[in-house]
Design a protein around this motif. Structure first.
Motif, mmCIF file in Angstrom:
data_model
loop_
_atom_site.group_PDB
_atom_site.id
_atom_site.type_symbol
_atom_site.label_atom_id
_atom_site.label_comp_id
_atom_site.label_asym_id
_atom_site.label_seq_id
_atom_site.Cartn_x
_atom_site.Cartn_y
_atom_site.Cartn_z
ATOM 1 N N GLY A 144 1.152 -0.627 -7.392
ATOM 2 C CA GLY A 144 0.821 -1.027 -8.754
ATOM 3 C C GLY A 144 -0.088 -0.057 -9.459
ATOM 4 O O GLY A 144 -0.560 -0.364 -10.557
ATOM 5 N N GLY A 145 -0.395 1.092 -8.853
ATOM 6 C CA GLY A 145 -1.246 2.067 -9.492
ATOM 7 C C GLY A 145 -2.720 1.762 -9.397
ATOM 8 O O GLY A 145 -3.519 2.314 -10.153
ATOM 9 N N HIS A 146 -3.119 0.918 -8.465
ATOM 10 C CA HIS A 146 -4.523 0.515 -8.326
ATOM 11 C C HIS A 146 -5.126 1.222 -7.120
ATOM 12 O O HIS A 146 -4.495 1.317 -6.061
ATOM 13 N N ALA A 147 -6.359 1.717 -7.288
ATOM 14 C CA ALA A 147 -7.064 2.406 -6.209
ATOM 15 C C ALA A 147 -8.264 1.573 -5.771
ATOM 16 O O ALA A 147 -8.952 0.969 -6.600
ATOM 17 N N THR A 148 -8.478 1.539 -4.468
ATOM 18 C CA THR A 148 -9.588 0.778 -3.888
ATOM 19 C C THR A 148 -10.229 1.633 -2.809
ATOM 20 O O THR A 148 -9.537 2.302 -2.037
ATOM 21 N N SER A 149 -11.557 1.591 -2.748
ATOM 22 C CA SER A 149 -12.278 2.314 -1.711
ATOM 23 C C SER A 149 -13.092 1.329 -0.891
ATOM 24 O O SER A 149 -13.613 0.338 -1.417
ATOM 25 N N PHE A 150 -13.202 1.620 0.415
ATOM 26 C CA PHE A 150 -13.944 0.785 1.346
ATOM 27 C C PHE A 150 -14.975 1.672 2.053
ATOM 28 O O PHE A 150 -14.656 2.780 2.493
ATOM 29 N N PHE A 151 -16.172 1.133 2.174
ATOM 30 C CA PHE A 151 -17.268 1.915 2.747
ATOM 31 C C PHE A 151 -17.474 1.566 4.209
ATOM 32 O O PHE A 151 -17.595 0.393 4.558
ATOM 33 N N GLY A 152 -17.548 2.608 5.050
ATOM 34 C CA GLY A 152 -17.933 2.450 6.449
ATOM 35 C C GLY A 152 -16.895 1.747 7.297
ATOM 36 O O GLY A 152 -15.869 1.266 6.811
ATOM 37 N N GLU A 175 -18.416 8.482 4.033
ATOM 38 C CA GLU A 175 -17.850 7.507 4.959
ATOM 39 C C GLU A 175 -17.069 6.444 4.171
ATOM 40 O O GLU A 175 -17.485 5.292 4.056
ATOM 41 N N MET A 176 -15.923 6.863 3.616
ATOM 42 C CA MET A 176 -15.122 5.951 2.811
ATOM 43 C C MET A 176 -13.647 6.117 3.118
ATOM 44 O O MET A 176 -13.196 7.192 3.527
ATOM 45 N N LEU A 177 -12.925 5.031 2.911
ATOM 46 C CA LEU A 177 -11.467 5.019 3.038
ATOM 47 C C LEU A 177 -10.885 4.632 1.695
ATOM 48 O O LEU A 177 -11.249 3.598 1.113
ATOM 49 N N TRP A 178 -9.962 5.485 1.183
ATOM 50 C CA TRP A 178 -9.328 5.245 -0.120
ATOM 51 C C TRP A 178 -7.913 4.717 0.097
ATOM 52 O O TRP A 178 -7.187 5.196 0.975
ATOM 53 N N VAL A 179 -7.517 3.771 -0.729
ATOM 54 C CA VAL A 179 -6.205 3.140 -0.626
ATOM 55 C C VAL A 179 -5.605 3.071 -2.021
ATOM 56 O O VAL A 179 -6.279 2.655 -2.984
ATOM 57 N N CYS A 238 -2.297 -5.151 2.995
ATOM 58 C CA CYS A 238 -3.384 -5.179 3.960
ATOM 59 C C CYS A 238 -3.613 -3.785 4.539
ATOM 60 O O CYS A 238 -2.668 -3.013 4.725
ATOM 61 N N VAL A 239 -4.882 -3.501 4.839
ATOM 62 C CA VAL A 239 -5.274 -2.229 5.442
ATOM 63 C C VAL A 239 -5.888 -2.539 6.802
ATOM 64 O O VAL A 239 -6.740 -3.419 6.923
ATOM 65 N N HIS A 240 -5.428 -1.835 7.840
ATOM 66 C CA HIS A 240 -5.888 -2.054 9.206
ATOM 67 C C HIS A 240 -6.600 -0.791 9.683
ATOM 68 O O HIS A 240 -6.043 0.309 9.601
ATOM 69 N N VAL A 244 0.856 -1.182 0.000
ATOM 70 C CA VAL A 244 0.000 0.000 0.000
ATOM 71 C C VAL A 244 0.893 1.232 0.000
ATOM 72 O O VAL A 244 1.817 1.350 0.816
ATOM 73 N N SER A 245 0.650 2.160 -0.932
ATOM 74 C CA SER A 245 1.500 3.347 -1.021
ATOM 75 C C SER A 245 0.891 4.563 -0.343
ATOM 76 O O SER A 245 1.622 5.431 0.127
ATOM 77 N N VAL A 246 -0.430 4.648 -0.277
ATOM 78 C CA VAL A 246 -1.062 5.815 0.324
ATOM 79 C C VAL A 246 -2.457 5.421 0.782
ATOM 80 O O VAL A 246 -3.099 4.544 0.197
ATOM 81 N N SER A 247 -2.909 6.040 1.864
ATOM 82 C CA SER A 247 -4.280 5.868 2.346
ATOM 83 C C SER A 247 -4.853 7.237 2.666
ATOM 84 O O SER A 247 -4.122 8.153 3.051
ATOM 85 N N HIS A 248 -6.180 7.358 2.496
ATOM 86 C CA HIS A 248 -6.812 8.668 2.683
ATOM 87 C C HIS A 248 -8.271 8.482 3.062
ATOM 88 O O HIS A 248 -9.007 7.739 2.399
#
Length: 1262
Positions: free
Chosen positions: A94-102, A86-90, A372-374, A76-80
């Motif tokens: 590899g240049g891939h973005a993923t968002s997680f809700f709540g 109510e979302m977390l962006w990661v 992994c995101v904690h 993971v290179s950056v988190s925001h």
């Protein structure tokens, strides 16, 4: 991005980010995170899986709530945290973005931002998200659509961006300038030159923004723990004006390089590296600057290697300092760092790569080098922003089709199908001769309304049971034949069709039972209506009483009951001791319910119980918000471990003032370990052939279910290890039996011999005990991480087999339902259709019952429905430490004979002893009940008969049931949670004698817990050795209480008050006075009970207890623990003394003591006429003794002495009970006088008091 400054192990991702589908995983990676993670051919994770077990969050303390895998093996290179939703962006390398809700981290969107470069910074805007890569700025919608794509010069190497307002953006990097971009026109508007080339970090305040500069190239030797953006300048943090972009000030941060900095208020905090002879070293001093004076203040020394830092201003301006190894510390920027404020994030990979704080400061996000995101939060239900807008979700696919209609439903509205307007005669228009009007009958009134209805004249008033929606009345055309409604019944209203059919589905005896309180409390509640046996139930109104069913299961395990009652130690809150006291009460009871208030009080003080989420709040318990099935399974695991530890600590029975030892205790393992422990060997087999073996033990097993149930397709077991409780050395990872010398390829292709449609319970149990697992682990022979097969070989089987069913989703419930259906069909086929619909036999059948062929009577159809669980299982240990498990039936017993002789050959037969089930009832929130097979010894003690019988234990409802009911699970409302199997002839292996561990020394003098208590304040004289009580001695007793929780009541429609939940009381003072001898009336116990729970009301007017009396720091009373005083009373009860007091029933109930009725002399009932009111002690003392007591407050010594005097007066008036008629006349005079006086004591002058009487004059010497 220069990967050389990071861990060398991460450099392999730069040249070939997705070269292989089989990434090398860390040994700490939880395999359960990867079960449903799909990888595309390039190796990018498409699905992330949250952690299965949620963690209990302590309010105000940051703890891990969830972990997910964004991309397997890709750092993971950056988190925001999104500032608007109510979302977390990661972002990944590899240049891939993923968002997680709540806070549950549910995947919301996932898309590729850049094909080759890593994402370096993310910024959320109102309409989308900005992503910064090396030379590209991309603005994309939250769903992944591109809004604009701004390409920078190829020579640019951007690292940071800063949003100065809603439409202006600053972008900086390893250049000598900063770009200003207008987001409305997507054009570069300004280019600001910087004196020191390179800007990698930018922060902003109201007037200034701050830049962290880089020195240019990265040298060859850099410590591996540098942050992902590389080193920044040796001595440069510049402060610039937002309007003129002029340098206002520069701070010399560190001699080596800057790692991170943050700004809050007037403080600037930095962390970084200092130059050493061998290169750069992480500096554990944070440089803090005061922006008002533009100078440094005292550096802050921390106890971790700082790589990231952020201000988290909540109540104070806290700083969060994080190292790349996962250590986190909170401290004040102007204070001292405390080592106790350190917690540890468990990253899957070796490094933490990114860190961010939500706008609400309630959540922290960490990203590691394994993808992994904690998420760490300070509350169970955090919010990322103070005011987040509602998130838009994708609409489901809508198919333009008409809904299907079930013609078997009588009340189905045909208007769902549109019919064209026509004037022709319809087929449904029957002629009048062939039809007759049939009006609907009025629906019956709810039985609950009729039961609670109060009539005033011809009008009835009843509280609304709230079992139906407002103005919705279901009509039934057919009367229900069964005890509860079936699913086929449909309500008239389409709105209510989802809940009404479930209303009466739960059988009455399985529904949650509640106590109806009246003015007299529990005295007029008929417990005998619910329990006609002599066994004791448990009351459910106490907080956290959901474990009542498991307490009953442990009690009816004879070796456990005897072991626990023999145990006694010095710990104030020992669960084993409190459980032993509760078991003693269950032994003494003759059908009256008991309550586990003292046990649950000790349970609430155990830190592990709170950490595991086992302590429920009153609101959650009343509303049924908690998952009771998971809760009781965690409680089962916790109590076995806690009892094992408590008994293991008592290797040599230590004195609780000379308490005798248990015959169970040994110098090695505890008896709980001997009863429940299963010894095993965990083997790790690498593909190179090397094998590692470790020993471990577990106290219970968790069922693991097969995946896939298609016909003809072999079922494969879920590849996760059950969360068994392990102790001794090593960890149990599970596995199928793999003998020594077996190759890796043979072990990894273990065959499945059953299809998913027919798996008997023995097979599932064997796979759960011997669970094979494929995982990445370190191999010493290969010197790298390799795919390994981890197996578990059983060395010794337990005497009691405990199984957690883990039916926590529809998937597992469907598996149980399907297997029960298959077993039902097999049973029908096996008996050749000779199964009766009920248990009645014809006359001809009774003649053949005596023949050997008729010993196995043909079961009924009802007994075979919903049955998959066997009553007995047979286990055999093989020579190569394998395990054979099979179902054991009565037919096998007759064929093979008794199994007791086979134990010599490693063959054991286990019989089902108890099942704990979760009752699903939407009206009450559900409940937990137990089916228990009560053994012969319990029936012999209680009823004087010798037989075994299955019983249903539903709190204080106890009812005998048929044995088939214990294994019948209708998954719509009755879900299995815990199973207990015991070995045949278990009781013969253990000494079942109980030796009372409480000795007379508990009555001797003891020290007070109060620091200020002195001898001058002593209110009692302890018993001497020659004063020890004997059988039949009188002891005056009185107790005072304080309130922990107020009473909950509601006002009925007719104006009467109904108690929903009584007030929770706690004993605060216990007094015992001598009832005979030269010192009669002098107290020998006057203990104030220390409590750690919050007191709501001290009830000083009625108890005499004042604030501070129960506080050990300021109290001047004789303060003791509840356990110490409890042991004194238990000894008096066991020795056979008779207690004299007023209202002793309530006193013993709150103290949580069960006293035989022949040992209680209660003046409330001695001076009471049937169907008349109870008379107060104050009025009785005035009328019979001419004493005035309880003036301003109550005093327990005074009340206990008065009760003794009243008992003496009773003996005098009734001639020792020989003249009841004359005493009846005295009582009539008493009641007549009371009615005239309105039961109030007059206030004449010169009234005497027990403290001034000659009988008690010797007390004045105290």
């Amino acid at each position: 991005m220069n990967f050389e400054v990071l861990d060398p192990g991460l450099a392999e991702y730069a040249p070939a980010m997705h070269s292989a589908l089989d990434p090398v995983l860390d040994a700490h990676l939880n395999p359960s995170l990867l079960q449903n993670v799909e990888l595309d051919p390039e190796g990018v994770a498409l699905e992330a899986l949250p952690v299965q077990e949620s963690v209990h969050i302590m309010e105000g303390v940051y703890s891990e709530l969830h972990s997910v895998v964004a991309e397997v093996g890709v750092p993971v290179s950056v988190s925001h945290f999104d500032l608007h939703e109510e979302m977390l962006w990661v972002g990944s390398h590899g240049g891939h973005a993923t968002s997680f809700f709540g806070p549950a981290l549910e995947r919301y969107s996932s898309f590729q931002v850049n094909g080759s470069d890593d994402i370096r910074q993310i910024q959320s805007l109102e309409n989308g998200i900005l992503f910064l890569t090396k030379n590209n700025l991309k603005y994309m919608a939250r769903g992944g659509l591109i809004i604009f794509d701004y390409l920078l010069d190829e020579s640019e190497d951007m690292h940071s961006l800063l949003l100065t307002d809603s439409s202006t953006l600053l972008v900086g990097g390893l250049q000598s300038h900063i770009l200003e971009i207008d987001l409305n026109t997507v054009q570069e508007t300004q280019k600001y030159a910087v004196e020191t080339p390179g800007v990698t970090i930018m922060r902003q305040t109201n007037r200034f923004f701050f830049c962290g500069h880089t020195s240019g190239r990265v040298t060859d030797y850099v410590p591996f723990f540098l942050p992902p953006w590389g080193p920044v300048s040796p001595d440069n943090v510049s402060l610039r004006d937002l309007r003129t972009f002029k340098v206002e000030h520069e701070f010399d941060a560190f001699s080596g390089s800057l790692s991170d900095f943050d700004v809050h208020g007037n403080l600037l905090a930095t962390c970084g590296f200092s130059s050493r002879l061998t290169g750069l070293a992480c500096d554990r001093f944070l440089k803090v600057y005061d922006l008002r004076m533009m100078r440094a203040i005292t550096p802050l020394q921390v106890h971790v290697d700082p790589a990231f830092l952020r201000f988290i201003p909540t109540y104070t301006s806290r700083l969060a300092i994080i190292s790349q190894s996962g250590q986190c510390q909170f401290c004040e920027p102007t204070g001292l760092a405390n080592p106790a404020d350190i917690f540890h994030v468990n990253p899957v990979g070796p490094l933490l790569m990114t860190f961010d704080v939500s706008a609400s400061k309630q959540a922290l996000a960490f990203g590691d080098s394994e993808g992994c995101v904690h998420l760490w939060t300070d509350s169970p239900e955090p919010s990322f922003n103070p005011y987040s807008r509602e998130t838009e979700f994708a609409l489901p696919c809508l198919v333009d089709s008409l809904p299907p209609l079930d013609w078997s439903q009588d009340l189905l509205p045909l208007s769902l199908i549109p019919v064209p307007l026509t004037t022709d005669t319809l087929l449904s228009d029957w002629p009048a001769a062939n039809s007759a009007p049939a009006p609907r009958r009025a629906p019956p009134v709810d039985a609950e309304i009729l039961r609670t209805m109060k009539k005033v004249g011809f009008i009835g008033y009843a509280p609304n049971p709230r079992t139906r929606l407002r103005n919705q009345i279901p009509y039934r055309l057919k009367e229900s034949d069964s005890e509860f409604d079936s699913f086929s019944q449909v309500t008239e209203s389409p709105i209510g069709r989802e809940e009404e059919p479930h209303r009466h589905m739960v059988s009455k005896k399985y529904r949650k039972v509640t106590i109806k309180y009246s003015k007299l409390g529990l005295e007029d509640f008929d417990f005998k209506h619910y329990n006609k046996t002599l066994f004791a139930g448990l009351e459910p109104h106490i907080p956290n009483a959901y474990c009542n069913c498991m307490i009953q299961v442990l009690y009816f395990l004879e070796p456990v009951r005897c072991l626990i009652q023999n145990h006694l130690c010095q710990k104030e809150f020992c669960l084993a001791c409190e459980l032993g006291f509760l078991f003693h009460m269950l032994d003494l009871s003759r059908g009256d319910p008991c309550q586990g208030s003292n046990f649950l009080r000790a349970f609430r003080t155990i830190p592990e119980a709170s950490a595991l989420g086992l302590i429920l709040a009153d609101s959650d318990e009343a509303s049924g918000k908690g998952n009771l099935a998971r809760l009781i399974q965690r409680w089962n695991r916790f109590i076995l471990t806690q009892l094992h530890q408590d008994l293991q600590e008592l290797e040599v029975p230590q004195a609780y003032r000379g308490a005798g030892g248990s015959s169970f205790c040994s110098s090695g393992d505890s008896v709980i370990g001997q009863l429940f422990s299963c010894e095993m060997e965990n083997c790790s087999l690498c593909r190179c052939g090397s094998e590692t073996v470790r020993a471990s033990s577990t106290l219970l097993f968790t069922l693991s279910y097969p995946e896939g149930s298609n016909s003809g397709i072999p079922c494969s077991w879920v590849g996760k290890a059950p969360p068994d409780v392990l102790y001794h050395q090593g960890e149990g990872v599970g596995g199928l039996t793999v003998g020594t010398g077996r190759t890796w390829s043979e072990a990894s292709s273990f065959p499945s011999d059953k299809t998913g449609k027919n798996c008997d319970f023995a097979q599932v149990l064997k796979r759960s005990i011997c669970l094979e697992q494929n995982t990445q682990a370190w191999c010493d022979n290969c010197e790298k991480y390799q795919p390994t097969i981890q197996t578990r070989n059983i060395c010794h089987l337990p005497d009691i087999l405990v199984i957690n069913c883990e039916v926590n989703s529809l998937k597992e419930a469907d598996f149980w339902r399907m297997q029960a259906e298959v077993a039902f069909k097999i049973a029908i086929k096996k008996h050749g259709g000779e199964i009766s619909k009920n248990k009645e036999f014809a006359l001809a059948d009774w003649k053949e019952l005596g023949s050997p062929e008729s010993m196995l009577m043909c079961p009924s159809i009802e007994e075979l429905k919903n049955v998959w669980l066997p009553f007995s299982i047979r286990m055999k240990m093989t020579k190569n430490k394998g395990l054979d498990v099979c179902n054991w039936t009565d037919g096998d017993e007759m064929q093979w004979g008794p199994a007791r002789a086979e134990e010599e050959h490693g063959v054991y037969v286990y019989d089902l002893m108890a099942t704990v089930v979760h009752i699903l009832d939407s009206r009450t929130g559900g409940s937990l009940v137990a089916h228990i097979k009560v053994g012969e010894t319990y029936h012999q003690r209680k009823e004087g008969v010798t037989h075994q019988q299955w019983y249903l234990f539903n709190d204080f409802l106890i009812e005998p049931i048929d044995k088939h009911e214990a294994v019948q699970f209708d998954m719509n409302w009755k879900v299995p949670a815990i199973l207990y199997y015991i070995k045949r002839n278990l009781n013969s292996k253990y000494n079942l004698n109980i030796k009372n561990p409480i000795e007379a020394s508990v009555l001797l003098a003891e020290a007070s817990l109060a620091r200020k208590q002195r001898k001058t304040h002593t209110t009692f004289i302890p018993l001497m050795l020659n004063e020890m009580p004997q059988v039949g001695d009188l002891v005056g007793l009185d107790a005072e209480f304080v309130t922990l929780n107020e009473e909950e009541a509601e006002l009925r429609s007719d104006g009467t008050k109904s108690t929903i939940k009584p007030s929770q009381m706690s004993v605060a003072r216990i007094t015992c006075v001598r009832g005979q001898g030269p010192n009669e009336g002098i107290p020998f116990i006057d203990d104030y009970i220390s409590t750690q729970e919050q007191v709501v009301d001290y009830l000083t007017q009625y108890s005499g207890i004042k604030p501070g009396d129960l506080d050990a720091k300021i109290s001047s009373k004789h303060l003791t623990t509840l356990k110490s005083t409890y042991l004194k009373l238990r000894f008096l009860i066991d020795i056979g003394v008779k207690f004299v007091g007023h209202g002793l029933q309530k006193d013993f109930r709150v103290i949580n003591l069960m006293v035989p009725k022949d040992q209680v002399l209660d003046t409330v009932y001695l001076f009471h006429m049937p169907r008349k009111r109870m008379i107060s002690l104050r009025f009785l003392a005035w009328y019979f003794l001419d004493l005035k007591i309880q003036g301003e407050t109550h005093d327990s010594i005074e009340d206990a002495r008065t009760a003794l005097q009243l008992y003496r007066k009773y003996l005098e008036l009734s001639k020792n009970g020989t003249e009841p008629e004359s005493f009846h006349k005295v009582l009539k005079g008493l009641y007549e006088k009371g009615r005239k006086m309105d039961w109030k004591v007059p206030e004449p002058e010169g009234q005497t008091s027990p403290k001034n009487t000659a009988v008690f004059s010797s007390v004045l010497a105290l």
